[in-house]
Motif scaffolding. Structure first.
Motif, PDB file in Angstrom:
ATOM      1  N   LEU A  29       0.830  -1.206   0.000  1.00 40.74           N
ATOM      2  CA  LEU A  29       0.000   0.000   0.000  1.00 40.74           C
ATOM      3  C   LEU A  29       0.866   1.258   0.000  1.00 40.74           C
ATOM      4  O   LEU A  29       0.567   2.232  -0.702  1.00 40.74           O
ATOM      5  N   THR A  30       1.947   1.244   0.767  1.00 40.90           N
ATOM      6  CA  THR A  30       2.860   2.394   0.775  1.00 40.90           C
ATOM      7  C   THR A  30       3.451   2.619  -0.605  1.00 40.90           C
ATOM      8  O   THR A  30       3.528   3.749  -1.092  1.00 40.90           O
ATOM      9  N   GLN A  31       3.857   1.530  -1.257  1.00 44.83           N
ATOM     10  CA  GLN A  31       4.430   1.640  -2.604  1.00 44.83           C
ATOM     11  C   GLN A  31       3.419   2.150  -3.620  1.00 44.83           C
ATOM     12  O   GLN A  31       3.785   2.789  -4.597  1.00 44.83           O
ATOM     13  N   LEU A  53      10.285   3.389   4.032  1.00 44.69           N
ATOM     14  CA  LEU A  53       9.423   3.542   2.860  1.00 44.69           C
ATOM     15  C   LEU A  53       8.460   4.729   2.987  1.00 44.69           C
ATOM     16  O   LEU A  53       7.818   5.110   2.013  1.00 44.69           O
ATOM     17  N   GLY A  54       8.342   5.269   4.202  1.00 46.33           N
ATOM     18  CA  GLY A  54       7.455   6.412   4.411  1.00 46.33           C
ATOM     19  C   GLY A  54       6.270   6.149   5.313  1.00 46.33           C
ATOM     20  O   GLY A  54       5.455   7.051   5.543  1.00 46.33           O
ATOM     21  N   ALA A  55       6.146   4.926   5.826  1.00 44.69           N
ATOM     22  CA  ALA A  55       5.043   4.632   6.740  1.00 44.69           C
ATOM     23  C   ALA A  55       5.318   5.226   8.121  1.00 44.69           C
ATOM     24  O   ALA A  55       6.459   5.354   8.540  1.00 44.69           O
ATOM     25  N   HIS A 156       5.281  -4.425  -4.569  1.00 40.37           N
ATOM     26  CA  HIS A 156       4.316  -4.030  -5.597  1.00 40.37           C
ATOM     27  C   HIS A 156       5.046  -4.009  -6.932  1.00 40.37           C
ATOM     28  O   HIS A 156       5.897  -3.158  -7.176  1.00 40.37           O
ATOM     29  N   GLY A 157       4.752  -4.997  -7.769  1.00 34.71           N
ATOM     30  CA  GLY A 157       5.405  -5.085  -9.066  1.00 34.71           C
ATOM     31  C   GLY A 157       4.569  -4.467 -10.164  1.00 34.71           C
ATOM     32  O   GLY A 157       3.373  -4.229 -10.016  1.00 34.71           O
TER      33      GLY A 157
END
Length: 471
Positions: A29-31, A53-55, A156-157
């Motif tokens: 979800l972050t990506q 990652l920013g969470a 997340h690809g």
């Protein structure tokens, strides 16, 4: 269609965000651009990776951690009703989303492969994720363990395939609608949620019934529970069933598994042709996992020879026979095995890979309910080791059950002729197991709890750093 952020998950708050399953969903979800927040009981490499990652990650559980604009609370079955953040969310009318529903939403508009079974899910999901990535297919994936670094349990690809571990323990795998599903084995486990094998079969039948019309079930041909499930599903006309294994009638038949030290060479008959490839981890059960991954990829239309070559890229996942290091001529290996079948498989794999070595096990039973039902079988599995030290039961989410202790396992092990001792002090167990080891031995820390933390301390003790070993 490019997958986006599912409705209500643009500003989610995860309770237990550092957990293996929860952290993977939070990462994806972050990506994808969601404003992810959450809490966990303690800091870890996983929470650090999520922060990078920013969470937003809070330590401890407190209603004050819940942001005013949180769009949903994401929980797993392990979160109790009295959790203060969950109680606050319900009071404020914030939607509560189960982890499995969040994962199912992430798979929308993609081609999901869901990997199920009583054991082997993490390894098989990892094999697929690594192989598909090495082929340049850029899959998304969510795994119950890290591949090679904290936070590598999910990604997340940009491709159209999503590989996910499907958890049967709380029936949450009923939420998924895969194009391809794998069932590795069907055994009685998770005794707090299943009272009988009939309930297990019913649950797996429901899971298989969620496969999209025209989709494929890849299922073991050698394991009795999987064979029975296949028999029950043969009347489902819309389902393509592909069996794999060493049985003569398997659709993807394993002709030969040749141990080669810490690897295996596997020859299969698939599509009428023999195909030989290398599995870069030891043990017959891991070879079977690789063949299941091969069959699932072929069901999606990927050429078998490409997949076979790509599977060699998989070199293991943390806690699945993971070498932690060597000191004083002793190798320390971490095993996640906590079910008797897994314990037996890992010990047999170590025997095949290092036939001249003594195998010593530091075992931590996982869950009171599992020990109550399978303690005898756990003890019998430990008879495959040369010597074992058994710790107290790791409770995880459970409360104690009167009369259920590690003694159930120890008594069964001794009855089976095993050399086994009890150690109630986890800190003291480090010196006990290290004191038993001699050059050339293998020491396995085994179990799904925090016994994994003892491996580095055992190495310190073996190397003479007793101060660090005691920490």
């Amino acid at each position: 269609m490019t997958p986006g952020i599912p409705p209500a998950l643009d500003r989610p708050h995860f309770i237990g965000i550092g957990g293996a399953g929860m952290s993977g969903i939070a990462k994806i979800l972050t990506q994808r651009g969601a404003q992810v927040a959450g809490s966990d009981s303690k800091a870890s490499a996983t929470t650090d990776a999520l922060r990078a990652l920013g969470a937003t990650v809070h330590l401890g559980h407190d209603a004050a951690h819940l942001a005013e604009d949180a769009s949903a609370i994401v929980v797993s079955s392990a979160i109790r009703a009295d959790n203060p953040e969950l109680a606050a969310a319900k009071e404020r009318g914030i939607p509560v989303v189960h982890r499995s529903d969040a994962l199912a939403a992430l798979m929308d508009n993609l081609r999901p492969i869901a990997v199920a079974g009583t054991h082997g899910k993490t390894t098989t999901t990892s094999m697929l994720a690594v192989a598909l990535s090495s082929l340049g297919l850029n899959p998304s994936y969510a795994i119950g363990g890290d591949l090679d670094a904290p936070g590598s349990n999910a990604d997340h690809g940009s491709g159209e395939i999503f590989v996910a571990e499907a958890d049967e323990s709380d029936r949450s795998f009923h939420k998924y609608a895969p194009e391809v599903a794998i069932v590795l084995n069907v055994e009685l486990d998770h005794h707090a949620n299943y009272a009988s094998m009939d309930e297990i079969y019913d649950s797996f039948e429901t899971f298989a019934g969620k496969i999209v019309p025209g989709g494929t079930l890849v299922i073991a041909a050698d394991q009795s529970g999987a064979v029975e499930l296949t028999r029950r599903l043969r009347d489902v006309s819309s389902l393509n069933i592909v069996t794999y294994g060493e049985s003569e009638g398997a659709d993807v038949r394993i002709h030969k598994i040749t141990p080669r030290g810490l690897t295996s060479e596997v020859t299969v008959l698939i599509g009428g042709k023999l195909l030989t490839f290398t599995v870069s981890v030891p043990g017959r059960h891991y070879a079977h996992n690789a063949v299941a991954a091969l069959a699932a990829g072929v069901a999606l239309g990927i050429p078998a020879h490409n997949l076979a070559a790509a599977l060699k890229s998989y070199t293991g996942v943390k806690r699945r026979l993971q070498l932690k290091g060597e000191a004083a001529g002793v190798q320390v290996i971490d095993s996640y095995a906590h079910h008797p079948t897994e314990m037996t498989a890992d010990l047999e794999a170590m025997r095949a890979a290092a036939a001249d070595s003594r195998i010593l096990v530091l075992y931590q039973p996982h869950l009171f309910s599992r020990t109550q039902e399978l303690g005898t079988e756990m003890g019998q599995a430990l008879a495959l080791a040369d010597s074992s030290v058994v710790l107290d039961i790791y409770p995880a989410r459970e409360d104690p059950i009167p009369g259920v202790t590690s003694d159930l396992i120890i008594d069964a092990a001794r009855t089976a002729g095993a050399d086994v001792v009890a150690e109630h002090d986890k800190d003291k167990s480090v010196a006990v197991i290290a004191g038993m080891a001699k050059p050339g031995d293998l020491v396995l820390t085994m179990g799904a709890g925090d016994v994994t933390d003892l491996g580095p301390r055992i190495l310190d003790h073996l190397s003479g750093d007793t101060a660090t070993a005691a920490e």
